[in-house]
Each structure stands twice: as C-alpha cells, then as structure tokens.
Design a protein around this motif. Sequence first.
Motif, short mmCIF file in Angstrom:
data_model
loop_
_atom_site.label_atom_id
_atom_site.label_comp_id
_atom_site.label_asym_id
_atom_site.label_seq_id
_atom_site.Cartn_x
_atom_site.Cartn_y
_atom_site.Cartn_z
N ARG A 104 0.83 -1.21 0.00
CA ARG A 104 0.00 0.00 0.00
C ARG A 104 0.86 1.25 0.00
O ARG A 104 0.55 2.23 -0.68
CB ARG A 104 -0.92 0.00 1.22
CG ARG A 104 -2.01 -1.06 1.20
CD ARG A 104 -2.82 -1.01 2.46
NE ARG A 104 -3.47 0.29 2.61
CZ ARG A 104 -3.93 0.75 3.77
NH1 ARG A 104 -3.77 0.06 4.87
NH2 ARG A 104 -4.52 1.94 3.81
N PHE A 105 1.96 1.21 0.76
CA PHE A 105 2.82 2.38 0.82
C PHE A 105 3.43 2.69 -0.53
O PHE A 105 3.44 3.84 -0.97
CB PHE A 105 3.92 2.16 1.87
CG PHE A 105 4.96 3.24 1.89
CD1 PHE A 105 4.68 4.48 2.47
CD2 PHE A 105 6.21 3.04 1.33
CE1 PHE A 105 5.63 5.48 2.47
CE2 PHE A 105 7.16 4.04 1.35
CZ PHE A 105 6.87 5.26 1.92
N PHE A 106 3.96 1.68 -1.21
CA PHE A 106 4.64 1.95 -2.48
C PHE A 106 3.65 2.25 -3.60
O PHE A 106 3.98 2.99 -4.53
CB PHE A 106 5.54 0.78 -2.84
CG PHE A 106 6.83 0.77 -2.07
CD1 PHE A 106 7.84 1.67 -2.37
CD2 PHE A 106 7.02 -0.10 -1.02
CE1 PHE A 106 9.02 1.69 -1.65
CE2 PHE A 106 8.20 -0.10 -0.29
CZ PHE A 106 9.20 0.80 -0.61
N VAL A 107 2.43 1.71 -3.53
CA VAL A 107 1.39 2.12 -4.49
C VAL A 107 1.06 3.59 -4.29
O VAL A 107 0.94 4.36 -5.26
CB VAL A 107 0.13 1.24 -4.33
CG1 VAL A 107 -1.04 1.85 -5.11
CG2 VAL A 107 0.40 -0.17 -4.81
N SER A 108 0.92 4.01 -3.04
CA SER A 108 0.62 5.42 -2.77
C SER A 108 1.79 6.32 -3.15
O SER A 108 1.59 7.45 -3.60
CB SER A 108 0.28 5.60 -1.29
OG SER A 108 1.43 5.37 -0.47
N LEU A 109 3.02 5.80 -3.00
CA LEU A 109 4.19 6.57 -3.42
C LEU A 109 4.15 6.79 -4.93
O LEU A 109 4.46 7.88 -5.42
CB LEU A 109 5.46 5.81 -3.03
CG LEU A 109 6.75 6.62 -2.87
CD1 LEU A 109 6.65 7.58 -1.70
CD2 LEU A 109 7.93 5.68 -2.67
N GLY A 110 3.76 5.76 -5.66
CA GLY A 110 3.61 5.91 -7.11
C GLY A 110 2.50 6.89 -7.47
O GLY A 110 2.64 7.67 -8.42
N ASN A 111 1.40 6.86 -6.69
CA ASN A 111 0.32 7.82 -6.94
C ASN A 111 0.80 9.26 -6.75
O ASN A 111 0.44 10.15 -7.51
CB ASN A 111 -0.86 7.54 -6.01
CG ASN A 111 -1.56 6.23 -6.32
OD1 ASN A 111 -1.46 5.72 -7.44
ND2 ASN A 111 -2.25 5.68 -5.35
N SER A 112 1.60 9.48 -5.71
CA SER A 112 2.13 10.82 -5.46
C SER A 112 3.05 11.27 -6.59
O SER A 112 3.01 12.43 -7.01
CB SER A 112 2.87 10.85 -4.13
OG SER A 112 1.99 10.65 -3.04
N LEU A 113 3.88 10.35 -7.08
CA LEU A 113 4.77 10.68 -8.20
C LEU A 113 3.97 10.98 -9.46
O LEU A 113 4.29 11.92 -10.21
CB LEU A 113 5.75 9.54 -8.44
CG LEU A 113 6.87 9.36 -7.41
CD1 LEU A 113 7.66 8.09 -7.69
CD2 LEU A 113 7.81 10.57 -7.43
N LYS A 114 2.93 10.20 -9.74
CA LYS A 114 2.10 10.45 -10.90
C LYS A 114 1.40 11.81 -10.79
O LYS A 114 1.34 12.56 -11.77
CB LYS A 114 1.05 9.35 -11.05
CG LYS A 114 1.62 7.99 -11.42
CD LYS A 114 0.52 6.94 -11.43
CE LYS A 114 1.09 5.55 -11.67
NZ LYS A 114 0.02 4.50 -11.61
N ALA A 115 0.87 12.10 -9.61
CA ALA A 115 0.19 13.38 -9.42
C ALA A 115 1.15 14.55 -9.60
O ALA A 115 0.81 15.56 -10.23
CB ALA A 115 -0.45 13.43 -8.03
N ALA A 116 2.37 14.41 -9.05
CA ALA A 116 3.36 15.48 -9.20
C ALA A 116 3.76 15.64 -10.66
O ALA A 116 3.92 16.76 -11.16
CB ALA A 116 4.58 15.18 -8.34
N GLY A 117 3.93 14.52 -11.37
CA GLY A 117 4.30 14.59 -12.79
C GLY A 117 3.21 15.25 -13.62
O GLY A 117 3.49 16.10 -14.48
N LEU A 118 1.94 14.86 -13.38
CA LEU A 118 0.84 15.47 -14.12
C LEU A 118 0.72 16.96 -13.81
O LEU A 118 0.45 17.78 -14.69
CB LEU A 118 -0.48 14.77 -13.77
CG LEU A 118 -0.76 13.45 -14.47
CD1 LEU A 118 -2.01 12.79 -13.89
CD2 LEU A 118 -0.94 13.67 -15.97
#
Length: 278
Positions: free
Chosen positions: A67-81
């Motif tokens: 869950r932590f690393f999925v959420s980390l990926g979500n944060s990176l995607k949001a920052a990239g977008l």
Amino acid sequence: MRYAKKTGYVLALILFLIFTAGPFVWTFILSVTPEHAMFTGDGGLLPETVIWDNYTELFSGGQRGSRFFVSLGNSLKAAGLTLCIGIPVALVSAYVLGRMRFRGRELIRSLLLITMVIPVMATIIPLYRMFAEGELLDSLFWLTLVYISSYLPMAVWLISNYFSTIPGELEEAALIDGCGRVQSFLRLILPLSRPIILSVALIMFLNTWSQFQIPLILASSMETKPMAIVVSEFVTKDSIQYGLVAAAGMLALIPPAVAALVFRRYLVAGMTSGSVKG
C-alpha cells in the motif's frame, strides 16, 4: 566584539539546525528503535538496540508495504501530471500578463493576488459537490487538476513578474529579425527565465507531494490515494506503530529531498527574481 558576533552566529546556526534538522533526526531514531523501548522512562536519546524491522516490513511486499509503495507511485504520478499540465499553462498565462498590454490586465493581476489568500478548506465542500455530481471522485487526473488550479495564481504571478523585467528591446529585435512571437518566446524568453521556471516547478512538486486535505476528501481508493493519506492510515484506533510510521515518513522524504538538493540554487534565484513587482 568580533568574537561575540561570531559566537552569536554560531549559536543562531545551532538553534536553526536543531529546529530544522532535529525533527528528521528524531524521526529516523524512532524508525530504528524497538517499539517497547520507546515507552521506557530510563532510555536515552539513542536506542540501546537498533532494529531495521520497520524498513524490512515496508520492503517485504506485505500489505502495508504494498500500500505504501502504491501510494508513493500515486504521489509521483500526481506530481508529474501537475508539472506537465501546470507549467505550460502558467507560462502562456504569465507571458500574456507580463509581456502584453490590454484592457483589464491589472484587474486580472489583482484577482490573482486575491485568489492566493483563499484557504483550501473554503472551497473543498463546493469542490466535493461538483466532483460528486460529475462523477469525478476518485480520479487521479481530476484530483491533479484541483492541485493545478490552486497553484496557478502563485505560478503565474511569479513568472509574469519576471517576464515583465526582460527588456522589451530584446524581443523587438527578435521580431525585426523575422522571428514571430512564438519563436521569440521559445528562443529568448524561456532561456532567460529558466531559474524562475525551475523554482516554480520545484514549489509545485513539493506542494503536490505533501497534499493531505484535498485528497482526503476527493480520493478514496488505493488507485488514487497519495502517500500522505496512506501513511496516516497506519495509525488506527486500536494501535499506533510509531516506528513503522516514522520509517514510512523517512522513505517518503527521499523524492522531495532529492528534488530540493538538485534544484536548490534555482529556488533562491527564482523566488528572488520572481518577487519583483512588474
């Protein structure tokens, strides 16, 4: 007197480091301290036994680690977008406000300043109703657009102020040489404005990375929840694993810390130049 000043500077620097670096050091110490040792009254600042179980749990592929690393990926995607959409929109808007003269220009600039002071919680309920009625809840793309809309006033204001400081003669010379406005913007304005653009991009990245209130309302599934929300869910009504929360916090610091270190020289230069009123 000179030695007194130096002593004062050293003391001020020590206090600054205590208040800024101290919480990070303390968080790391908690992350490697056994859970039972945190509540003993006879313990010192450093733990007698150092453990890495909390980091092992996050990297072991278990439920909380996944869950932590999925959420980390979500944060990176949001920052990239946020950067891919927000920076181009901010650049075009800032160029119009900073380089062109038209009726209502100053009014728009004043309205930008007003929107900067509106707190996010004043708009979150209308945003939730709009998202609910439009079936836009729990969407990373639409969540990112909310981030962008909250950052754009600041970004446009800073970049347009810098654009307005670039001498008009340079652009006029480029136009005389046969370059259109788009070419002069790409070849002249953008290279000269790299510090302010990178500093604004860094600010947008850091703010997106630390978002909590907006996704708490608009994101509900693991496909969209950012890192800050998932880490807060490690604290339940039945138990609080302080070491695990501290370990997750230390890992979550790595991306923004790397970004800040890489672009630190642009941050100061860009904010200083962009704060000049155009």
